[in-house]
Design a protein around this motif. Structure first.
Motif, mmCIF file in Angstrom:
data_model
loop_
_atom_site.group_PDB
_atom_site.id
_atom_site.type_symbol
_atom_site.label_atom_id
_atom_site.label_comp_id
_atom_site.label_asym_id
_atom_site.label_seq_id
_atom_site.Cartn_x
_atom_site.Cartn_y
_atom_site.Cartn_z
ATOM 1 N N LEU A 34 6.623 -8.750 -2.659
ATOM 2 C CA LEU A 34 5.352 -9.473 -2.669
ATOM 3 C C LEU A 34 4.421 -8.921 -1.597
ATOM 4 O O LEU A 34 3.222 -8.728 -1.840
ATOM 5 N N TYR A 35 4.959 -8.660 -0.413
ATOM 6 C CA TYR A 35 4.132 -8.113 0.657
ATOM 7 C C TYR A 35 3.476 -6.799 0.214
ATOM 8 O O TYR A 35 2.287 -6.581 0.416
ATOM 9 N N GLU A 36 4.302 -5.921 -0.370
ATOM 10 C CA GLU A 36 3.754 -4.620 -0.768
ATOM 11 C C GLU A 36 2.806 -4.744 -1.955
ATOM 12 O O GLU A 36 1.803 -4.048 -2.030
ATOM 13 N N SER A 37 3.100 -5.634 -2.887
ATOM 14 C CA SER A 37 2.214 -5.822 -4.023
ATOM 15 C C SER A 37 0.833 -6.290 -3.560
ATOM 16 O O SER A 37 -0.203 -5.770 -4.001
ATOM 17 N N LEU A 38 0.809 -7.259 -2.654
ATOM 18 C CA LEU A 38 -0.468 -7.764 -2.141
ATOM 19 C C LEU A 38 -1.196 -6.693 -1.329
ATOM 20 O O LEU A 38 -2.420 -6.550 -1.425
ATOM 21 N N TRP A 39 -0.453 -5.947 -0.522
ATOM 22 C CA TRP A 39 -1.065 -4.853 0.251
ATOM 23 C C TRP A 39 -1.690 -3.828 -0.697
ATOM 24 O O TRP A 39 -2.814 -3.364 -0.487
ATOM 25 N N LEU A 87 -3.682 7.812 0.704
ATOM 26 C CA LEU A 87 -2.497 8.212 1.454
ATOM 27 C C LEU A 87 -2.394 7.446 2.773
ATOM 28 O O LEU A 87 -1.314 6.980 3.154
ATOM 29 N N ILE A 88 -3.529 7.299 3.452
ATOM 30 C CA ILE A 88 -3.526 6.610 4.747
ATOM 31 C C ILE A 88 -3.296 5.107 4.573
ATOM 32 O O ILE A 88 -2.425 4.511 5.220
ATOM 33 N N ALA A 89 -4.072 4.493 3.686
ATOM 34 C CA ALA A 89 -4.032 3.035 3.540
ATOM 35 C C ALA A 89 -2.687 2.555 2.997
ATOM 36 O O ALA A 89 -2.102 1.596 3.517
ATOM 37 N N GLY A 101 0.673 0.358 5.235
ATOM 38 C CA GLY A 101 1.376 -0.842 4.801
ATOM 39 C C GLY A 101 2.853 -0.591 4.583
ATOM 40 O O GLY A 101 3.704 -1.415 4.950
ATOM 41 N N ARG A 102 3.172 0.569 4.001
ATOM 42 C CA ARG A 102 4.568 0.861 3.684
ATOM 43 C C ARG A 102 5.426 0.955 4.948
ATOM 44 O O ARG A 102 6.589 0.541 4.960
ATOM 45 N N ILE A 120 0.127 9.819 6.314
ATOM 46 C CA ILE A 120 -0.987 9.394 7.163
ATOM 47 C C ILE A 120 -1.579 10.594 7.894
ATOM 48 O O ILE A 120 -2.807 10.770 7.956
ATOM 49 N N THR A 121 -0.709 11.435 8.437
ATOM 50 C CA THR A 121 -1.168 12.634 9.143
ATOM 51 C C THR A 121 -1.947 13.556 8.210
ATOM 52 O O THR A 121 -3.040 14.046 8.558
#
Length: 278
Positions: free
Chosen positions: A180-185, A217-219, A223-224, A251-252
């Motif tokens: 759920l956390y990842e789905s919402l993110w 990629l960053i966003a 979260g991940r 991210i890099t």
């Protein structure tokens, strides 16, 4: 206090004889169909032939899904070496989004080269659909009672059946619903990418081609990283969580990509002409 306790109804929607319709497969198929339609719509808005995205979708599915499974199996080889018949049982769950990204990227690069189109243009049109598909697909983890986090007593805790619990947590009933956390993110990232896309249409030549890809990629990876830290079933490389390492690399790469686009004075690329550039 608001109390929301999640409990999966099970992985199977309906069984007809030996055949079973599973939530996991239905969600993946739905994500693909919705994603293709969305990418085609975005392509029209950027002046790109939408049929190009329909053709690309076939390549991406062929490249992404097998690689997502292979990636997962390789890091879980100690388990699958004992039951090789389950290697192809993708309907039971067990695919890795980072493996899908690797496979999809390879397929996309080959497709772009053959069609002589900009890989960055194609990628910008795909990543909003990709992150939306990830948000949808995470609910497959819910129905399979997998990819959950550590034990918790939070109001939105998730009940996990004993058969699905790690041995060290066998006496705990409720866990973090990391799906759920990842789905919402991911939904939040999807909204951000769509906003950027339409902002770019409104402000001509202000949003460079490739921006959406690097922002994705960053966003997503931000979260991940923190969500992965809660999970109990992370793919590991020694004592390190593989998903966190890959996320840091993404991210890099994304930050370097944005610097290349905007601070290193790369020329603006007209989105209506990008489809004709290799």
């Amino acid at each position: 206090m608001l109390l929301v306790q999640f409990q999966s109804p099970g992985p199977i929607i309906v069984e007809i004889g030996p055949l079973a319709l599973r939530w996991y497969g239905l969600l993946i198929a739905s994500a693909v169909l919705i994603g293709v339609s969305l990418s085609q719509y975005l392509a029209k808005r950027r002046g790109v032939d939408p049929e190009l995205l329909a053709d690309l979708a076939i390549w991406l599915v062929i490249g992404a899904i097998p690689c997502a499974r292979l990636y997962y199996v390789l890091f879980k080889w100690s388990d699958y070496s004992q039951r090789p018949q389950d290697i192809i049982a993708i309907w039971q769950g067990g695919i890795a989004i980072h493996g899908a990204i690797i496979g999809g990227t390879i397929a996309g690069l080959i497709f772009a080269r053959l069609k002589k189109v900009s890989i960055w243009q194609l990628s910008d049109l795909v990543v909003p659909s990709l992150i939306l598909g990830q948000a949808i697909g995470r609910w497959g983890n819910f129905f399979n009672s997998e990819a959950f986090g550590r034990p918790t007593d939070l109001p939105w805790k998730l009940y996990i059946p004993p058969a699905n619990r790690p041995l060290e947590y066998i006496n705990y009933e409720y866990f973090h619903p990391t799906f759920l956390y990842e789905s919402l993110w991911n939904i939040g990232v999807f909204i951000l990418l769509l906003w950027l896309f339409f902002w770019g249409l409104k402000h001509k030549n202000s949003l460079k081609v490739g921006t959406l890809t690097f922002v994705y990629l960053i966003a997503y990876s931000c979260g991940r990283i923190w969500i992965e830290g809660l999970r109990t079933d992370s793919l590991m490389l020694g004592f390190l969580r593989v998903a966190q390492l890959i996320s840091l690399a993404e991210i890099t790469f994304g930050l370097i990509g944005l610097a290349w686009l905007y601070w290193l004075k790369r020329p603006l690329l007209d989105v209506n002409r990008a489809k004709n550039i290799k």
